[in-house]
Design a protein around this motif. Structure first.
Motif, mmCIF file in Angstrom:
data_model
loop_
_atom_site.group_PDB
_atom_site.id
_atom_site.type_symbol
_atom_site.label_atom_id
_atom_site.label_comp_id
_atom_site.label_asym_id
_atom_site.label_seq_id
_atom_site.Cartn_x
_atom_site.Cartn_y
_atom_site.Cartn_z
ATOM 1 N N LYS A 197 0.709 -1.219 0.063
ATOM 2 C CA LYS A 197 0.002 0.061 -0.036
ATOM 3 C C LYS A 197 0.914 1.242 -0.065
ATOM 4 C CE LYS A 197 -3.842 -1.866 2.317
ATOM 5 N NZ LYS A 197 -4.224 -2.163 3.635
ATOM 6 N N ASP A 198 0.112 2.339 -0.546
ATOM 7 C CA ASP A 198 0.804 3.858 -0.195
ATOM 8 C C ASP A 198 2.177 3.876 -0.770
ATOM 9 O OD1 ASP A 198 0.652 6.306 0.511
ATOM 10 O OD2 ASP A 198 0.965 5.777 2.795
ATOM 11 N N GLY A 199 2.661 3.107 -1.728
ATOM 12 C CA GLY A 199 4.112 3.459 -2.330
ATOM 13 C C GLY A 199 5.018 2.611 -1.547
ATOM 14 N N SER A 200 4.635 1.858 -0.581
ATOM 15 C CA SER A 200 5.771 1.241 0.292
ATOM 16 C C SER A 200 6.757 0.339 -0.508
ATOM 17 C CB SER A 200 5.100 0.253 1.226
ATOM 18 O OG SER A 200 4.034 0.836 2.205
ATOM 19 N N GLN A 201 6.326 -0.328 -1.465
ATOM 20 C CA GLN A 201 7.350 -0.804 -2.348
ATOM 21 C C GLN A 201 8.251 -0.056 -2.799
ATOM 22 O OE1 GLN A 201 4.880 -3.183 -5.138
ATOM 23 N NE2 GLN A 201 4.412 -4.772 -3.641
ATOM 24 N N GLU A 202 8.003 0.816 -3.397
ATOM 25 C CA GLU A 202 8.869 1.969 -4.072
ATOM 26 C C GLU A 202 9.899 2.369 -2.971
ATOM 27 O OE1 GLU A 202 7.269 5.752 -5.633
ATOM 28 O OE2 GLU A 202 9.074 6.347 -5.643
ATOM 29 N N LEU A 203 9.203 2.961 -1.766
ATOM 30 C CA LEU A 203 10.137 3.444 -0.783
ATOM 31 C C LEU A 203 11.207 2.251 -0.307
ATOM 32 C CD1 LEU A 203 8.747 5.915 0.931
ATOM 33 C CD2 LEU A 203 9.350 4.468 2.892
ATOM 34 N N ILE A 204 10.831 1.035 -0.148
ATOM 35 C CA ILE A 204 11.512 -0.005 0.355
ATOM 36 C C ILE A 204 12.610 -0.116 -0.670
ATOM 37 C CG2 ILE A 204 11.628 -2.460 0.693
ATOM 38 C CD1 ILE A 204 8.890 -2.576 2.027
ATOM 39 N N SER A 205 12.236 -0.237 -2.054
ATOM 40 C CA SER A 205 13.369 -0.714 -2.964
ATOM 41 C C SER A 205 14.410 0.587 -3.091
ATOM 42 C CB SER A 205 12.767 -1.145 -4.380
ATOM 43 O OG SER A 205 11.998 0.113 -4.851
ATOM 44 N N GLU A 206 13.890 1.773 -2.907
ATOM 45 C CA GLU A 206 14.602 2.955 -3.293
ATOM 46 C C GLU A 206 15.421 3.462 -2.090
ATOM 47 O OE1 GLU A 206 13.018 5.675 -5.777
ATOM 48 O OE2 GLU A 206 12.511 4.137 -7.492
ATOM 49 N N HIS A 207 14.798 3.256 -1.025
ATOM 50 C CA HIS A 207 15.356 3.886 0.227
ATOM 51 C C HIS A 207 15.993 3.314 1.338
ATOM 52 C CE1 HIS A 207 14.545 7.734 -2.047
ATOM 53 N NE2 HIS A 207 13.286 7.299 -2.226
ATOM 54 N N LEU A 208 15.663 1.795 1.304
ATOM 55 C CA LEU A 208 15.660 0.816 2.655
ATOM 56 C C LEU A 208 17.024 0.047 2.211
ATOM 57 C CD1 LEU A 208 12.557 0.301 4.020
ATOM 58 C CD2 LEU A 208 13.741 2.225 4.387
ATOM 59 N N TYR A 209 17.616 -0.178 3.259
ATOM 60 C CA TYR A 209 18.681 -1.072 3.215
ATOM 61 C C TYR A 209 17.946 -2.593 3.215
ATOM 62 C CZ TYR A 209 22.425 -4.597 4.545
ATOM 63 O OH TYR A 209 23.262 -5.476 4.580
ATOM 64 N N ASP A 210 16.996 -2.756 3.999
ATOM 65 C CA ASP A 210 16.124 -4.029 4.110
ATOM 66 C C ASP A 210 14.868 -3.506 4.783
ATOM 67 O OD1 ASP A 210 15.581 -6.707 3.630
ATOM 68 O OD2 ASP A 210 17.247 -7.530 4.773
ATOM 69 N N TYR A 211 14.073 -4.754 4.564
ATOM 70 C CA TYR A 211 12.786 -4.672 5.390
ATOM 71 C C TYR A 211 12.316 -6.200 6.056
ATOM 72 C CZ TYR A 211 10.181 -7.316 2.049
ATOM 73 O OH TYR A 211 9.685 -8.255 1.121
ATOM 74 N N HIS A 212 11.795 -5.819 7.352
ATOM 75 C CA HIS A 212 11.183 -7.062 8.051
ATOM 76 C C HIS A 212 9.603 -6.949 8.060
ATOM 77 C CE1 HIS A 212 14.750 -9.282 9.932
ATOM 78 N NE2 HIS A 212 15.147 -8.223 8.894
ATOM 79 N N THR A 213 8.929 -7.965 8.224
ATOM 80 C CA THR A 213 7.544 -7.831 8.435
ATOM 81 C C THR A 213 7.146 -8.332 9.952
ATOM 82 O OG1 THR A 213 7.268 -10.134 7.620
ATOM 83 C CG2 THR A 213 6.901 -8.402 6.294
ATOM 84 N N LEU A 214 6.284 -7.817 10.336
ATOM 85 C CA LEU A 214 5.673 -7.984 11.933
ATOM 86 C C LEU A 214 5.293 -9.497 11.844
ATOM 87 C CD1 LEU A 214 3.938 -4.678 12.610
ATOM 88 C CD2 LEU A 214 6.153 -5.621 13.866
ATOM 89 N N PRO A 215 5.413 -10.097 12.820
ATOM 90 C CA PRO A 215 6.038 -9.829 14.227
ATOM 91 C C PRO A 215 7.409 -9.777 14.288
ATOM 92 C CG PRO A 215 5.096 -12.101 14.551
ATOM 93 C CD PRO A 215 4.654 -11.484 13.075
ATOM 94 N N ILE A 216 8.070 -9.011 15.034
ATOM 95 C CA ILE A 216 9.591 -8.958 15.094
ATOM 96 C C ILE A 216 10.184 -10.464 15.233
ATOM 97 C CG2 ILE A 216 11.415 -7.848 16.158
ATOM 98 C CD1 ILE A 216 9.617 -5.325 16.530
ATOM 99 N N ASP A 217 11.158 -10.673 14.487
ATOM 100 C CA ASP A 217 11.927 -11.866 14.726
ATOM 101 C C ASP A 217 13.502 -11.250 15.079
ATOM 102 O OD1 ASP A 217 13.928 -13.895 14.509
ATOM 103 O OD2 ASP A 217 12.903 -14.837 12.624
ATOM 104 N N PRO A 218 13.667 -11.318 16.329
ATOM 105 C CA PRO A 218 14.651 -10.843 17.006
ATOM 106 C C PRO A 218 16.182 -11.363 16.397
ATOM 107 C CG PRO A 218 13.309 -11.674 18.784
ATOM 108 C CD PRO A 218 12.953 -12.225 17.533
ATOM 109 N N VAL A 219 16.261 -12.712 16.074
ATOM 110 C CA VAL A 219 17.474 -13.063 15.750
ATOM 111 C C VAL A 219 17.820 -12.426 14.341
ATOM 112 C CG1 VAL A 219 18.513 -15.212 14.872
ATOM 113 C CG2 VAL A 219 17.075 -15.124 16.805
ATOM 114 N N ARG A 220 16.632 -12.457 13.167
ATOM 115 C CA ARG A 220 16.664 -11.897 11.898
ATOM 116 C C ARG A 220 16.920 -10.622 12.112
ATOM 117 N NH1 ARG A 220 12.452 -12.094 8.338
ATOM 118 N NH2 ARG A 220 14.088 -11.511 6.864
ATOM 119 N N LEU A 221 16.331 -9.770 12.875
ATOM 120 C CA LEU A 221 16.643 -8.320 12.950
ATOM 121 C C LEU A 221 17.809 -7.927 13.162
ATOM 122 C CD1 LEU A 221 14.843 -5.961 12.306
ATOM 123 C CD2 LEU A 221 14.374 -5.661 14.525
ATOM 124 N N THR A 222 18.546 -8.790 14.249
ATOM 125 C CA THR A 222 19.658 -8.380 15.055
ATOM 126 C C THR A 222 20.757 -8.564 13.707
ATOM 127 O OG1 THR A 222 18.836 -9.125 17.018
ATOM 128 C CG2 THR A 222 21.283 -9.039 16.677
#
Ligand SMILES: Nc1ncnc2c1ncn2[C@@H]1O[C@H](COP(=O)(O)OP(=O)(O)OP(=O)(O)O)[C@@H](O)[C@H]1O
Ligand SMILES: [Mg+2]
Length: 465
Positions: free
Chosen positions: A90-115
């Motif tokens: 939604k709301d341009g999230s894909q463009e934002l993720i691909s152009e401006h983020l190092y990476d993304y995760h989905t909820l719920p937070i996975d502590p090991v992967r996020l670290t």
């Protein structure tokens, strides 16, 4: 080793207290500093240096456009976004993720992967820092080309980067004015500091004042907290005022005051704050003409145009055309286009012969279209949207048809996008500025959007685009 990891700071922007608590527990090996909104994050970033940041996407943080502005302003930080699965599309999230983020995760937070991801982001950020130009260059492309016109432009950019005087960039639509402004910033001593682009033609006139200068809590109904303006957020870096010719008259006076005094006063405040920014402005209309017509203040024009710079039209760049076409082919060729090998001779000839009124942006759009349309192994002229010579004999008829088709496409896309201009522009693959020019040209209006009538010449320039 553990001690070194404990010192790693991460700025977490999370509006929900429970999520903030969960993040602190999950990122046990990190020094987690959390804030609940982008304004506080901006303050924190101006006080402390971070190389890694994280935000948990939430509507309370703002719209994608706000997030994008924040991420562009703070592009030297490696950002990781955490999204609810349902918000990913939604709301341009894909463009934002691909152009401006190092990476993304989905909820719920996975502590090991996020670290693990943050560790990687941290390592990569350090690596970039070791390469002097790389960090600030991420997300910004290099100016490609070897033609005399581009070599001259590169030389002028190098000279402008050595000083801090204001630069005024002129160039037709889609020539690379923003790219030139970024290049000046990247080559200047301000590299590593924010580069803040503002499109004066795309912000509603009623909002420009508060967007540029910020406001104090209580300055007007709805101002429930202080807001740092875009000028202030560029402190130490470069402010890029795109389509400066569209700046409303009263704002021209405020901008002039800022350029003279180097201070800003937030709406609702009486206190002038010193701000150190290098100003680069750009326009696709000749500002001298706007001055002559009384539409642009002469004093502001002189202030801004200390170093004038012209970005050449694509048709003036000779062999660069093929180079750029090949470059965009490689850039946008996706898995779907794996069978495509490149351009046919006829396509290269058509590229060389076309006039390119929409310049590099038109080339990008045509190449992207060809990657979708091509059926064989080589791109043909018609895949790029060029018509066969026979059809060109009916030019007047063609223009008429093209205009009608353009209007119809605009209408349909606007409807499909619930009259949301940003969304419609994205779907059509044009910039918002171009979208507004097209709407103005066809006398179409987007809902809930006040928009000053744009000059006809601007629309004419893009008549075939
Ligand atoms: N010489 C170049 N090499 C590589 N990419 C380029 C070059 N010139 C322009 N581009 C690309 O073309 C696109 C348009 O450039 P940019 O947005 O800077 O143009 P602009 O003049 O600001 O356009 P507009 O008038 O539509 O705002 C961008 O994707 C940019 O990266
Ligand atoms: Mg631009």
């Amino acid at each position: 080793m553990l001690e070194e990891r404990m010192n790693r700071k991460v700025l977490c922007i999370v509006s929900d207290d429970t999520q903030a608590q969960l993040l602190r527990q999950a990122l046990i090996a990190w020094d987690v500093r959390s804030v609940s909104n982008f304004d506080d994050a901006q303050r924190e970033l101006s006080d402390e240096r971070y190389i890694v940041g994280l935000f948990v996407h939430d509507r309370r943080l703002g719209m994608s456009a706000d997030i994008k502005t924040f991420l562009i302003t703070n592009h030297t930080v490696e950002w990781v976004g955490v999204y609810a699965e349902a918000h990913l599309n939604k709301d341009g999230s894909q463009e934002l993720i691909s152009e401006h983020l190092y990476d993304y995760h989905t909820l719920p937070i996975d502590p090991v992967r996020l670290t693990y991801t943050l560790g990687h982001a941290y390592g990569r950020a350090q690596l970039y820092r070791a390469l002097p130009q790389a960090t600030a260059g991420r997300g910004m492309s290099a100016i490609l080309g070897h033609s005399a016109a581009i070599t001259r432009l590169r030389d002028h950019i190098g000279r402008a980067a050595r000083v801090t005087a204001p630069v005024l960039i002129w160039g037709e639509s889609g020539t690379g004015k923003e790219l030139a402004a970024q290049a000046i910033h990247l080559k200047s001593s301000r590299v590593g500091q924010p580069f803040v682009p503002i499109n004066c033609g795309a912000i509603a006139p009623s909002l420009i004042q508060s967007e540029l200068f910020g406001y104090e809590r209580g300055a007007f109904t709805g101002a429930t907290r202080d807001k740092v303006g875009l000028i202030e957020s560029a402190n130490g870096g470069t402010l890029f005022l795109d389509e400066i010719g569209d700046l409303p008259n009263e704002l021209q006076a405020n901008l002039l005051r800022f350029l003279q005094e180097k201070t800003i006063t937030r709406l609702g405040s009486t206190c002038a704050v010193p701000v150190d920014v290098r100003v680069i402005a750009a326009s696709h209309v000749k500002l001298e003409q706007a001055v002559a017509k009384g539409m642009f203040r002469q004093d502001l024009y002189y202030r801004l145009s200390v170093l004038p710079l012209t970005v050449p039209a694509l048709r003036e760049r000779g062999d660069d055309l093929t180079l750029l076409a090949e470059h965009f082919f490689v850039t946008y060729a996706s898995d779907k286009a794996f069978r495509l090998k490149g351009y046919s001779e006829a396509a290269l000839k058509a590229i060389a012969e076309h006039d390119w009124p929409g310049n590099v942006r038109e080339l990008i759009n045509r190449v992207r279209r060809a990657l979708v349309m091509a059926e064989g192994r080589l791109i043909r002229p018609e895949d790029l949207g060029f018509l066969s010579p026979a059809a060109l004999t009916h030019e007047a008829e063609l223009d008429e048809t093209r205009l009608r088709a353009e209007q119809q496409a605009l209408r349909e896309c606007l409807e499909r996008s619930s009259r949301n201009v940003s969304l419609a522009a994205r779907r059509l693959g044009v910039s918002r500025t171009t979208m507004y020019r097209l709407l103005s040209k066809h006398n179409l209006h987007a809902a809930g959007r006040e928009r000053p009538k744009l000059r006809q010449s601007a629309a004419d320039e893009e008549a075939n685009y």
